[in-house]
Structures are given as structure tokens and as C-alpha cells.
Design a protein around this motif. Structure first.
Motif, PDB file in Angstrom:
ATOM      1  N   ALA A   1      -2.702  26.597  10.639  1.00 23.70           N
ATOM      2  CA  ALA A   1      -1.775  25.810   9.833  1.00 23.70           C
ATOM      3  C   ALA A   1      -0.805  25.025  10.717  1.00 23.70           C
ATOM      4  O   ALA A   1      -0.493  23.855  10.429  1.00 23.70           O
ATOM      5  CB  ALA A   1      -1.005  26.730   8.887  1.00 23.70           C
ATOM      6  N   LEU A   2      -0.351  25.634  11.788  1.00 22.31           N
ATOM      7  CA  LEU A   2       0.562  24.948  12.694  1.00 22.31           C
ATOM      8  C   LEU A   2      -0.152  23.843  13.467  1.00 22.31           C
ATOM      9  O   LEU A   2       0.448  22.814  13.782  1.00 22.31           O
ATOM     10  CB  LEU A   2       1.202  25.958  13.648  1.00 22.31           C
ATOM     11  CG  LEU A   2       2.162  26.952  12.993  1.00 22.31           C
ATOM     12  CD1 LEU A   2       2.583  28.025  13.987  1.00 22.31           C
ATOM     13  CD2 LEU A   2       3.394  26.231  12.440  1.00 22.31           C
ATOM     14  N   THR A   3      -1.430  24.037  13.754  1.00 22.46           N
ATOM     15  CA  THR A   3      -2.206  22.985  14.404  1.00 22.46           C
ATOM     16  C   THR A   3      -2.336  21.776  13.483  1.00 22.46           C
ATOM     17  O   THR A   3      -2.231  20.622  13.918  1.00 22.46           O
ATOM     18  CB  THR A   3      -3.596  23.512  14.802  1.00 22.46           C
ATOM     19  OG1 THR A   3      -3.447  24.637  15.673  1.00 22.46           O
ATOM     20  CG2 THR A   3      -4.407  22.430  15.514  1.00 22.46           C
ATOM     21  N   ALA A   4      -2.571  22.035  12.199  1.00 16.47           N
ATOM     22  CA  ALA A   4      -2.629  20.941  11.228  1.00 16.47           C
ATOM     23  C   ALA A   4      -1.289  20.222  11.154  1.00 16.47           C
ATOM     24  O   ALA A   4      -1.233  18.982  11.062  1.00 16.47           O
ATOM     25  CB  ALA A   4      -3.032  21.477   9.861  1.00 16.47           C
ATOM     26  N   LEU A   5      -0.204  20.979  11.206  1.00 14.13           N
ATOM     27  CA  LEU A   5       1.120  20.364  11.193  1.00 14.13           C
ATOM     28  C   LEU A   5       1.330  19.519  12.445  1.00 14.13           C
ATOM     29  O   LEU A   5       1.869  18.396  12.360  1.00 14.13           O
ATOM     30  CB  LEU A   5       2.197  21.452  11.095  1.00 14.13           C
ATOM     31  CG  LEU A   5       3.652  20.982  11.227  1.00 14.13           C
ATOM     32  CD1 LEU A   5       3.994  19.939  10.164  1.00 14.13           C
ATOM     33  CD2 LEU A   5       4.599  22.171  11.148  1.00 14.13           C
ATOM     34  N   ALA A   6       0.907  20.026  13.590  1.00 17.60           N
ATOM     35  CA  ALA A   6       1.031  19.250  14.829  1.00 17.60           C
ATOM     36  C   ALA A   6       0.297  17.921  14.704  1.00 17.60           C
ATOM     37  O   ALA A   6       0.767  16.884  15.194  1.00 17.60           O
ATOM     38  CB  ALA A   6       0.495  20.043  16.009  1.00 17.60           C
ATOM     39  N   GLY A   7      -0.848  17.927  14.037  1.00 13.56           N
ATOM     40  CA  GLY A   7      -1.575  16.691  13.808  1.00 13.56           C
ATOM     41  C   GLY A   7      -0.792  15.717  12.956  1.00 13.56           C
ATOM     42  O   GLY A   7      -0.789  14.502  13.211  1.00 13.56           O
ATOM     43  N   ARG A   8      -0.087  16.238  11.954  1.00 13.13           N
ATOM     44  CA  ARG A   8       0.714  15.359  11.107  1.00 13.13           C
ATOM     45  C   ARG A   8       1.924  14.823  11.864  1.00 13.13           C
ATOM     46  O   ARG A   8       2.363  13.678  11.633  1.00 13.13           O
ATOM     47  CB  ARG A   8       1.145  16.105   9.844  1.00 13.13           C
ATOM     48  CG  ARG A   8      -0.029  16.381   8.912  1.00 13.13           C
ATOM     49  CD  ARG A   8       0.415  16.732   7.520  1.00 13.13           C
ATOM     50  NE  ARG A   8       1.027  18.048   7.438  1.00 13.13           N
ATOM     51  CZ  ARG A   8       2.280  18.288   7.114  1.00 13.13           C
ATOM     52  NH1 ARG A   8       3.104  17.274   6.839  1.00 13.13           N
ATOM     53  NH2 ARG A   8       2.744  19.517   7.046  1.00 13.13           N
ATOM     54  N   LEU A   9       2.469  15.618  12.777  1.00 10.69           N
ATOM     55  CA  LEU A   9       3.558  15.125  13.617  1.00 10.69           C
ATOM     56  C   LEU A   9       3.076  13.975  14.491  1.00 10.69           C
ATOM     57  O   LEU A   9       3.758  12.951  14.642  1.00 10.69           O
ATOM     58  CB  LEU A   9       4.104  16.249  14.501  1.00 10.69           C
ATOM     59  CG  LEU A   9       4.686  17.482  13.819  1.00 10.69           C
ATOM     60  CD1 LEU A   9       5.176  18.477  14.861  1.00 10.69           C
ATOM     61  CD2 LEU A   9       5.806  17.115  12.865  1.00 10.69           C
ATOM     62  N   ALA A  10       1.887  14.143  15.071  1.00 11.39           N
ATOM     63  CA  ALA A  10       1.319  13.081  15.901  1.00 11.39           C
ATOM     64  C   ALA A  10       1.034  11.834  15.068  1.00 11.39           C
ATOM     65  O   ALA A  10       1.261  10.706  15.521  1.00 11.39           O
ATOM     66  CB  ALA A  10       0.060  13.576  16.595  1.00 11.39           C
ATOM     67  N   ASP A  11       0.526  12.031  13.849  1.00 10.35           N
ATOM     68  CA  ASP A  11       0.283  10.893  12.952  1.00 10.35           C
ATOM     69  C   ASP A  11       1.565  10.111  12.705  1.00 10.35           C
ATOM     70  O   ASP A  11       1.582   8.875  12.764  1.00 10.35           O
ATOM     71  CB  ASP A  11      -0.274  11.377  11.609  1.00 10.35           C
ATOM     72  CG  ASP A  11      -1.712  11.853  11.690  1.00 10.35           C
ATOM     73  OD1 ASP A  11      -2.421  11.479  12.644  1.00 10.35           O
ATOM     74  OD2 ASP A  11      -2.124  12.613  10.793  1.00 10.35           O
ATOM     75  N   ALA A  12       2.626  10.836  12.387  1.00  7.39           N
ATOM     76  CA  ALA A  12       3.892  10.187  12.060  1.00  7.39           C
ATOM     77  C   ALA A  12       4.474   9.469  13.271  1.00  7.39           C
ATOM     78  O   ALA A  12       4.961   8.329  13.166  1.00  7.39           O
ATOM     79  CB  ALA A  12       4.885  11.222  11.525  1.00  7.39           C
TER      80      ALA A  12
END
Length: 209
Positions: free
Chosen positions: A9-20
Motif C-alpha cells: 500500500a505504501l509503494t502504491a502511495l509512493a507512486g502517487r507521490l511521484a505522479d503528483a
């Protein structure tokens, strides 16, 4: 250690941080009139742009909303304390000099540390559309490259001798004597040396190039 489900779940969040962060930086990339500040004193140059600040602010806004208990250590903003024992590390644009020059070797760097080790990391190049990631959890480690909806495992290539090696470095002037002497000796023994790669050079090593 974080369990596998939490780490996923935190890896998915890290991906969204990179997206933003990438979405905030891209409008400034190769844009005319990009103003560059200098964080260093006289006689030195440590550049910062509006893109650096906007990218970090975008990532921080998500963490403030979704993970306010975590600490945040960013390149441009103040360190934010947390209570969870987890720290997000953000370099919104690694390779600001390349960004200023219009070269697509910069990247958004996101990592998560639990106080004992770095548990996940991302190198994201939004202009090219490549994302390099790795994580370390109870089930072991994995590393991947995602591009255009496809995903493959990362693996460094076999390299038995320096004569087979490709040496990547951001710039030779980063080295001062006596380090420059050692660097030059290694460079002469390698197959070839390339400069100006910033974080993208690390990604290429991980990808086997």
C-alpha cells in the motif's frame, strides 16, 4: 519491519507521490523563461527552480492529507516531524541542472525509511515515462521498471572486469584531488565513461545497461 500488505500500500502511495510531483514539474520543463535561483553562496551554484518547489509541494500535500503521522524530509521544504517511525524522503527534481538545460536525465526521487533501513524507493522520469522502483519487505526484495503499461524486473548485467564496465557520472568536476586521481584511473580502465546522467545513471545501472 512493515508487513507485505502495508508495504504494498505504501509503494502504491509512493507512486502517487511521484505522479503528483512529476505533473507539477513537467509544465516547467523546456518552458521559456524558467527562472533559476541559487541556494549556494557567492562563487558556487546550487540551482533551484519553481518546478523543484512545486513538485515537492504537490507530494507533501498528499502526505499531509493521507499520512500526517509520518515524517517528511524534503530537498526544498522544512523537515516535518512524525510519530509513526516512518520518514518519507523527497528529492522533487534530482538533476536540476539537467532540467534547466532541457535534458531528460532528471528525475523525481521518493523513498521511505523505517528507521532501520530504506524500505522502498522510486526514480521517476515523467517526461520519458519511465519509473524505476524497488522495495524490501518480509518476503524479500524486488525491483522493477514500469513503462507504457509494461513492467519488467530490474537486474544489473554481469561485469567481471573493469574493462567490461560502463562508468556513469554526473560531472568530472564533482571530484577534487585526490578523488579525481582515483576516478581518472578507474575511468581509463573502463570500456567507456559518460557524463551528465544524474539519477538516471543509477537507474541505467539497475536496468543492466
Amino acid at each position: 519491519m512493515l508487513d507485505d500488505d502495508t508495504l504494498a500500500a505504501l509503494t502504491a502511495l509512493a507512486g502517487r507521490l511521484a505522479d503528483a510531483a512529476g505533473a507539477a514539474a513537467l509544465p516547467w520543463f523546456r518552458a521559456p523563461g524558467l527562472e533559476t535561483g541559487n541556494k549556494a553562496g557567492a562563487g558556487a551554484f546550487d540551482p533551484v527552480t519553481a518546478a523543484d518547489r512545486a513538485a515537492e509541494e504537490a507530494a507533501r500535500a498528499i502526505l499531509a492529507r493521507e499520512r500526517p503521522e509520518d515524517a517528511v524530509l524534503g530537498e526544498e521544504g522544512e523537515r516535518t516531524a512524525g510519530t509513526s517511525g516512518l520518514t518519507w524522503v523527497i528529492d522533487p527534481i534530482d538533476g536540476t541542472r539537467s532540467f534547466i538545460a532541457g535534458l531528460p536525465t532528471w528525475g523525481v526521487l521518493i523513498a521511505l525509511d523505517d528507521g532501520r533501513a530504506t524500505r522502498l524507493g522510486i526514480v521517476d522520469q515523467p517526461y520519458i515515462g519511465e519509473r524505476f522502483g524497488a522495495r524490501l519487505g518480509p518476503s524479500g526484495a524486488d525491483a522493477w521498471l514500469a513503462r507504457g503499461g509494461a513492467r519488467r524486473a530490474l537486474r544489473v548485467r554481469p561485469c567481471a572486469t573493469l574493462g567490461d564496465a560502463v562508468l556513469l557520472s554526473t560531472a568530472p568536476e564533482m571530484f577534487a584531488p585526490p578523488e579525481l586521481v582515483g576516478f581518472s584511473a578507474v575511468s581509463r580502465r573502463c570500456r567507456l565513461t559518460r557524463y551528465g546522467t544524474d539519477c538516471y545513471g543509477y537507474a541505467m545501472v539497475a536496468a543492466g545497461h
